[in-house]
Design a protein around this motif. Structure first.
Motif, PDB file in Angstrom:
ATOM      1  N   UNK A  98      -0.295  -7.757  -4.627  1.00  0.00           N
ATOM      2  CA  UNK A  98      -1.389  -6.789  -4.838  1.00  0.00           C
ATOM      3  C   UNK A  98      -0.839  -5.393  -4.553  1.00  0.00           C
ATOM      4  N   UNK A  99      -1.140  -4.455  -5.437  1.00  0.00           N
ATOM      5  CA  UNK A  99      -0.612  -3.092  -5.323  1.00  0.00           C
ATOM      6  C   UNK A  99      -1.752  -2.084  -5.192  1.00  0.00           C
ATOM      7  N   UNK A 155       0.835  -1.202   0.000  1.00  0.00           N
ATOM      8  CA  UNK A 155       0.000   0.000   0.000  1.00  0.00           C
ATOM      9  C   UNK A 155       0.865   1.246   0.000  1.00  0.00           C
ATOM     10  N   UNK A 156       0.343   2.284  -0.637  1.00  0.00           N
ATOM     11  CA  UNK A 156       0.984   3.604  -0.560  1.00  0.00           C
ATOM     12  C   UNK A 156       0.044   4.490   0.260  1.00  0.00           C
ATOM     13  N   UNK A 202       2.583  -9.254   4.486  1.00  0.00           N
ATOM     14  CA  UNK A 202       2.729 -10.594   3.901  1.00  0.00           C
ATOM     15  C   UNK A 202       1.463 -11.394   4.192  1.00  0.00           C
ATOM     16  N   UNK A 203       1.329 -12.497   3.485  1.00  0.00           N
ATOM     17  CA  UNK A 203       0.146 -13.348   3.672  1.00  0.00           C
ATOM     18  C   UNK A 203       0.014 -13.825   5.119  1.00  0.00           C
ATOM     19  N   UNK A 204       1.164 -13.966   5.810  1.00  0.00           N
ATOM     20  CA  UNK A 204       1.148 -14.423   7.207  1.00  0.00           C
ATOM     21  C   UNK A 204       0.839 -13.276   8.176  1.00  0.00           C
ATOM     22  N   UNK A 217      -1.735  -7.605  -9.114  1.00  0.00           N
ATOM     23  CA  UNK A 217      -3.165  -7.299  -9.172  1.00  0.00           C
ATOM     24  C   UNK A 217      -3.445  -6.041  -8.340  1.00  0.00           C
ATOM     25  N   UNK A 218      -4.629  -5.490  -8.514  1.00  0.00           N
ATOM     26  CA  UNK A 218      -4.982  -4.289  -7.756  1.00  0.00           C
ATOM     27  C   UNK A 218      -5.341  -4.672  -6.316  1.00  0.00           C
ATOM     28  N   UNK A 219      -4.911  -3.830  -5.380  1.00  0.00           N
ATOM     29  CA  UNK A 219      -5.215  -4.083  -3.971  1.00  0.00           C
ATOM     30  C   UNK A 219      -6.716  -4.058  -3.703  1.00  0.00           C
ATOM     31  N   UNK A 220      -7.468  -3.360  -4.566  1.00  0.00           N
ATOM     32  CA  UNK A 220      -8.923  -3.314  -4.347  1.00  0.00           C
ATOM     33  C   UNK A 220      -9.537  -4.715  -4.425  1.00  0.00           C
ATOM     34  N   UNK A 221      -8.883  -5.645  -5.133  1.00  0.00           N
ATOM     35  CA  UNK A 221      -9.396  -7.020  -5.205  1.00  0.00           C
ATOM     36  C   UNK A 221      -9.452  -7.626  -3.803  1.00  0.00           C
ATOM     37  N   UNK A 222      -8.609  -7.111  -2.910  1.00  0.00           N
ATOM     38  CA  UNK A 222      -8.601  -7.568  -1.516  1.00  0.00           C
ATOM     39  C   UNK A 222      -9.399  -6.595  -0.639  1.00  0.00           C
TER      40      UNK A 222
END
Ligand code: CO
Length: 362
Positions: A101-102, A23-24, A49-51, A124-129
């Motif tokens: 994801x960015x 994230x920025x 990270x995923x963890x 991928x876009x961070x919005x997907x998360x």
């Protein structure tokens, strides 16, 4: 609270096989950490990270803000004069099938350099998360949204009192900004829109030096910010007795707005709410003059999911918050828009704006 949000992000990352989210400075960062950092050309990154391991790559001058926050993570601090994106290598190990994801709002100058370091990774876009994490608001978030909406209603009442022939759109827009601050908002959410007469036929017209004139309609559309949450309202006011066409168009928009709100309840799909408003306007013969979606979600950002738009089959759930803002725009002549924010409740909806929707004639 932030801990729960980050945990939810991690769950979605696992489901979608995303190794890291970067994230920025953005609403995503604000939502996950409470950190409100100025976005400029300097590189500021938060990496999760995923963890759930958290790292920050930040310039020396921002170090203190992050250290004082309630989020603990590894700090990689850089000086002006270095090439900080290389620091990412200390956080993200290059591996096969790396997925990152960015932040959607990261400046391309930064995302391009990240691509350069991990040329084989999937991005991928961070919005997907983040969309799913931010979509349903908790009770405390809805109360914050209600509070800033309440201030916004007061601003509407006061600015309408101040409208008079000879004042310019810019003067009124500047006054709206001052009123928000006087009434307790932290800031405005976007440049307050004031559109007189023919200017109102452009939905996102920005304030100009055009003066308020007799026998014109004026669209006022603005929002504020309080405690990180946003508001948005629009009303259309007539200066002097409106012409028949103006009255007619106003009543159609009012009915479309009302009926679309009445349709809001859990289980309805977003496109169904849009369709109610659109069908009413179409049936009265103005379909081609309703040139935007019916609404957008609102929260820490001023436009976010869910979008109340054709083809959006997302189902409404209690806790979703969005605008209902149909409009009719007759090019070169006039525009009418009425907008309120509504929250989906267990059984129906709650309007967060309660300023009158009757036509005000000044
Ligand atoms: Co809006």
């Amino acid at each position: 609270m932030f801990f729960d949000r980050i945990r939810r992000v991690n769950e979605i990352m696992v489901e979608n096989e995303i190794d890291y989210i970067i994230l920025s400075p953005s609403e995503n960062l604000l939502y996950l950490t409470g950190l409100d950092i100025l976005q400029d050309e300097r590189l500021h990154l938060m990496i999760v990270s995923q963890k759930g391991d958290i790292s920050f790559i930040i310039p020396e001058m921002t170090k203190e803000i992050v250290q004082k926050s309630s989020i603990s993570g590894k700090l990689l601090v850089w000086d002006d004069g270095t090439y900080p994106v290389e620091l990412l290598k200390q956080v993200i190990e290059n591996k096969k099938n790396l997925r990152i994801a960015i932040d959607d709002k990261m400046w391309s100058v930064n995302s391009i350099s990240i691509h350069g370091i991990y040329p084989k990774a999937g991005f991928i876009e961070a919005s997907k998360v983040m969309t799913d994490v931010r979509l349903v608001k908790h009770k405390e978030e809805i109360e914050k949204l209600a509070k800033i909406s309440d201030i916004t209603d007061q601003v509407m009442e006061k600015i309408i009192e101040e409208i008079e022939v000879g004042k310019t759109e810019r003067q009124l827009s500047n006054r709206i900004e001052i009123l928000f601050k006087e009434l307790g908002a932290d800031d405005i959410s976007f440049k307050p829109q004031v559109a007189v007469g023919a200017n109102a036929s452009i939905p996102h017209h920005l304030p100009s030096n055009k003066k308020v004139e007799k026998n014109e309609m004026i669209i006022l559309d603005f929002g504020g910010q309080l405690d990180g949450y946003r508001s948005d309202i629009a009303r259309t006011v007539s200066l002097g007795e409106p012409r028949d066409e103006m009255k007619k168009v106003y009543e159609i928009v009012k009915e479309a707005q009302e009926m679309a709100c009445q349709e809001v309840r859990p289980g309805k799909m977003c496109f169904e709410i849009d369709k109610i408003a659109r069908d009413i306007i179409k049936k009265k013969g103005y379909g081609e003059y309703f040139i935007h979606r019916t609404g957008h979600g609102i929260g820490v950002d001023f436009h976010e999911a869910p979008f109340i738009v054709e083809n959006n089959r997302r189902q409404l759930e209690p806790g979703m918050v969005f605008s209902i803002e149909p409009g009719i725009y007759l090019p070169g002549r006039l525009g009418v828009r009425i907008e309120d924010i509504v929250a989906v409740t267990e059984k129906g909806f709650r309007r967060l704006n309660n300023f009158t929707r009757e036509l005000i004639v000044k």
